[in-house]
Write a protein that holds these residues in place. Structure first.
Motif, PDB file in Angstrom:
ATOM      1  N   SER A  84      68.298  44.379 -12.335  1.00  0.00           N
ATOM      2  CA  SER A  84      68.904  45.577 -12.831  1.00  0.00           C
ATOM      3  C   SER A  84      69.409  46.064 -11.479  1.00  0.00           C
ATOM      4  CB  SER A  84      67.790  46.511 -13.069  1.00  0.00           C
ATOM      5  OG  SER A  84      66.999  47.102 -11.826  1.00  0.00           O
ATOM      6  N   PRO A  85      70.300  47.218 -11.593  1.00  0.00           N
ATOM      7  CA  PRO A  85      71.254  47.713 -10.539  1.00  0.00           C
ATOM      8  C   PRO A  85      70.401  47.960  -9.019  1.00  0.00           C
ATOM      9  CG  PRO A  85      71.965  48.639 -12.542  1.00  0.00           C
ATOM     10  CD  PRO A  85      70.634  47.911 -12.928  1.00  0.00           C
ATOM     11  N   LEU A  86      68.890  48.101  -9.462  1.00  0.00           N
ATOM     12  CA  LEU A  86      68.011  48.841  -8.344  1.00  0.00           C
ATOM     13  C   LEU A  86      67.104  48.020  -8.041  1.00  0.00           C
ATOM     14  CD1 LEU A  86      68.045  52.611  -8.575  1.00  0.00           C
ATOM     15  CD2 LEU A  86      69.475  51.115  -7.341  1.00  0.00           C
ATOM     16  N   THR A  87      66.644  46.857  -8.887  1.00  0.00           N
ATOM     17  CA  THR A  87      65.657  45.967  -8.748  1.00  0.00           C
ATOM     18  C   THR A  87      65.962  44.344  -9.179  1.00  0.00           C
ATOM     19  OG1 THR A  87      64.629  46.362 -10.963  1.00  0.00           O
ATOM     20  CG2 THR A  87      63.975  47.943  -9.169  1.00  0.00           C
ATOM     21  N   ILE A  88      64.983  43.839  -8.719  1.00  0.00           N
ATOM     22  CA  ILE A  88      64.800  42.324  -9.543  1.00  0.00           C
ATOM     23  C   ILE A  88      63.324  42.131  -9.630  1.00  0.00           C
ATOM     24  CG2 ILE A  88      64.641  41.336  -7.044  1.00  0.00           C
ATOM     25  CD1 ILE A  88      66.107  38.754  -8.032  1.00  0.00           C
ATOM     26  N   THR A  89      63.214  41.464 -11.174  1.00  0.00           N
ATOM     27  CA  THR A  89      62.016  41.305 -11.469  1.00  0.00           C
ATOM     28  C   THR A  89      61.612  39.772 -11.579  1.00  0.00           C
ATOM     29  OG1 THR A  89      61.792  43.153 -12.938  1.00  0.00           O
ATOM     30  CG2 THR A  89      60.310  41.688 -13.332  1.00  0.00           C
ATOM     31  N   ILE A  90      60.539  39.291 -10.810  1.00  0.00           N
ATOM     32  CA  ILE A  90      60.252  37.955 -10.957  1.00  0.00           C
ATOM     33  C   ILE A  90      58.818  37.729 -11.416  1.00  0.00           C
ATOM     34  CG2 ILE A  90      61.809  37.609  -8.779  1.00  0.00           C
ATOM     35  CD1 ILE A  90      59.116  37.502  -7.270  1.00  0.00           C
ATOM     36  N   GLN A  91      58.754  36.337 -11.902  1.00  0.00           N
ATOM     37  CA  GLN A  91      57.539  36.033 -12.416  1.00  0.00           C
ATOM     38  C   GLN A  91      56.686  35.023 -11.397  1.00  0.00           C
ATOM     39  OE1 GLN A  91      55.922  37.054 -15.245  1.00  0.00           O
ATOM     40  NE2 GLN A  91      54.178  36.282 -14.418  1.00  0.00           N
ATOM     41  N   THR A  92      55.551  35.175 -10.749  1.00  0.00           N
ATOM     42  CA  THR A  92      55.042  34.415  -9.940  1.00  0.00           C
ATOM     43  C   THR A  92      53.634  34.062 -10.565  1.00  0.00           C
ATOM     44  OG1 THR A  92      53.685  36.192  -8.735  1.00  0.00           O
ATOM     45  CG2 THR A  92      56.092  35.848  -8.109  1.00  0.00           C
ATOM     46  N   PRO A  93      52.562  32.921  -9.856  1.00  0.00           N
ATOM     47  CA  PRO A  93      51.817  32.731 -10.294  1.00  0.00           C
ATOM     48  C   PRO A  93      50.607  33.977 -10.308  1.00  0.00           C
ATOM     49  CG  PRO A  93      52.507  31.002  -8.895  1.00  0.00           C
ATOM     50  CD  PRO A  93      53.511  32.142  -9.088  1.00  0.00           C
ATOM     51  N   ASP A  94      50.874  34.709  -9.275  1.00  0.00           N
ATOM     52  CA  ASP A  94      50.089  35.981  -9.452  1.00  0.00           C
ATOM     53  C   ASP A  94      50.339  37.036 -10.322  1.00  0.00           C
ATOM     54  OD1 ASP A  94      48.642  34.824  -7.476  1.00  0.00           O
ATOM     55  OD2 ASP A  94      50.227  35.491  -5.724  1.00  0.00           O
ATOM     56  N   GLY A  95      51.598  36.745 -11.214  1.00  0.00           N
ATOM     57  CA  GLY A  95      52.100  37.772 -12.108  1.00  0.00           C
ATOM     58  C   GLY A  95      53.319  38.161 -11.912  1.00  0.00           C
ATOM     59  N   GLU A  96      53.685  39.184 -12.503  1.00  0.00           N
ATOM     60  CA  GLU A  96      54.944  40.069 -12.394  1.00  0.00           C
ATOM     61  C   GLU A  96      55.252  40.922 -11.253  1.00  0.00           C
ATOM     62  OE1 GLU A  96      57.154  40.649 -16.321  1.00  0.00           O
ATOM     63  OE2 GLU A  96      57.142  42.613 -15.389  1.00  0.00           O
ATOM     64  N   HIS A  97      56.110  40.747 -10.694  1.00  0.00           N
ATOM     65  CA  HIS A  97      56.691  41.703  -9.467  1.00  0.00           C
ATOM     66  C   HIS A  97      57.920  42.100  -9.731  1.00  0.00           C
ATOM     67  CE1 HIS A  97      53.103  40.299  -6.914  1.00  0.00           C
ATOM     68  NE2 HIS A  97      53.442  39.110  -7.444  1.00  0.00           N
ATOM     69  N   GLN A  98      58.105  43.497  -9.476  1.00  0.00           N
ATOM     70  CA  GLN A  98      59.310  44.104  -9.546  1.00  0.00           C
ATOM     71  C   GLN A  98      59.786  44.617  -8.200  1.00  0.00           C
ATOM     72  OE1 GLN A  98      60.321  48.372 -11.395  1.00  0.00           O
ATOM     73  NE2 GLN A  98      61.303  46.872 -12.986  1.00  0.00           N
ATOM     74  N   ILE A  99      60.922  44.099  -7.422  1.00  0.00           N
ATOM     75  CA  ILE A  99      61.069  44.288  -6.085  1.00  0.00           C
ATOM     76  C   ILE A  99      62.351  45.164  -6.087  1.00  0.00           C
ATOM     77  CG2 ILE A  99      61.722  43.142  -4.014  1.00  0.00           C
ATOM     78  CD1 ILE A  99      60.493  40.692  -5.103  1.00  0.00           C
ATOM     79  N   LYS A 100      62.593  46.154  -5.063  1.00  0.00           N
ATOM     80  CA  LYS A 100      63.704  46.820  -4.934  1.00  0.00           C
ATOM     81  C   LYS A 100      64.656  46.234  -4.332  1.00  0.00           C
ATOM     82  CE  LYS A 100      61.376  51.438  -4.068  1.00  0.00           C
ATOM     83  NZ  LYS A 100      61.278  52.511  -2.963  1.00  0.00           N
TER      84      LYS A 100
END
Length: 324
Positions: A224-240
């Motif tokens: 997205s314009p302000l974040t990036i969402t990733i899927q990891t073995p620990d779950g989903e993370h949304q990063i600025k």
């Protein structure tokens, strides 16, 4: 319509080597390049250092003198530019080839500027033109690039680097050292094994000390314009996030080859069909040279081991013309 005995498509190191060899053997030739001299190298990162030593990048036994054993991009540009200019190579720059069709014994070549016919054609177009996409929502936002040029741009920015190859590692390290807040998103369990041996320990140490953040076995789900969402073995993370460098590799223009009629293997490797002893494809008098010979395995052929293609091809062309 202008006739040229041999047209070489691609003005990179192997295309230049092919032109030099044709000139030495008295063949009427033309190199056609869609960008500047060695366009792919020109588009490399400004501080890029080659894996190969300078002597392994030499063509036509012309010495390549560099400050260090492994030259940098600007030295390579100088080297190949001087070869072209000092040898008065017959090369048309900023002229993109649109199509190549063979009728009877002639090739009909259409470019953005004019039409040619040729008796022989060499395709030496490399693989840096088409980036591998990640196919996620938001991939086409202005904040995303599949090419990395200069670390200064990313200073004081939150930068996500997707990939773990040489290009991704170089970008992550350079941008971190210019003040970027760098996060690496790595699909596999570790940094790539083919990363330059003097660079790999550096990136591993920076990750281990926390200077560069890294997510392994991770994939991107959305940008997205302000974040990036990733899927990891620990779950989903949304990063600025401010910018994304999706350095996930590049692929040859297989559609271009297929439209000419070159046969490709029926698997994911897409190896083009050619005679290893002559470099001639399934189309008579059409040759391949350089990295494009490896299909999707773009690490098989590079400058130092494909320089010989030029001599091999010209030798085969001469054997045909001298037997006429």
């Amino acid at each position: 319509m202008k006739h040229i005995d041999l047209i070489i498509v691609g003005g990179g190191p192997i295309g230049i080597a092919s032109g030099l060899e044709a000139k030495k053997k008295g063949i009427n030739y033309l190199v056609i390049e869609k960008g500047p001299i060695v366009n792919s190298l020109f588009n490399y990162p400004v501080n890029m250092q080659f894996f190969s030593s300078s002597e392994k990048l030499e063509i036509d036994q012309i010495p390549f003198i560099s400050k260090e054993a492994k030259p940098k991009r600007n030295e390579a540009l100088e080297y190949y530019r001087r070869i072209v200019t000092s040898n008065n190579l017959n090369i048309n720059l900023f002229e993109k080839v649109i199509s190549i069709q063979k009728k009877d014994d002639l090739f009909y070549i259409e470019t953005e500027k004019q039409h040619y016919t040729a008796s022989f054609v060499v395709i030496a177009t490399g693989f840096y033109d088409l980036p591998n996409t990640i196919d996620v929502p938001g991939e086409h936002l202005p904040k995303i690039s599949h090419y990395y040029k200069d670390p200064h741009f990313y200073a004081k920015q939150k930068l996500a680097v997707i990939g773990a190859s040489n290009s991704a590692v170089d970008a992550a390290l350079e941008c971190y050292r210019k003040g970027a807040d760098v996060t690496m998103i790595v699909r596999g369990p570790e940094i790539g094994k083919r990363v330059k041996y003097w660079v790999r320990p550096d990136i591993i140490n920076r990750i281990e000390e926390g200077s560069i953040k890294a997510y392994y076995n991770a994939t991107v789900k959305e940008i997205s314009p302000l974040t990036i969402t990733i899927q990891t073995p620990d779950g989903e993370h949304q990063i600025k996030n401010d910018y994304v460098l999706a350095l996930t590799g590049y692929t040859p223009n297989f559609e271009f080859l297929k439209n000419i009629g070159v046969h490709l293997s029926n698997d994911q490797k897409l190896y083009p069909q050619y005679n290893e002893e002559t470099m001639e494809t399934n189309i008579s008098n059409l040759y391949l040279a350089g990295v494009i010979c490896g299909g999707m395995d773009t690490h098989i052929w590079f400058i130092e081991n494909s320089r010989i293609h030029a001599k091999t091809i010209i030798k085969n062309i001469l054997s045909k013309t001298q037997n006429v």
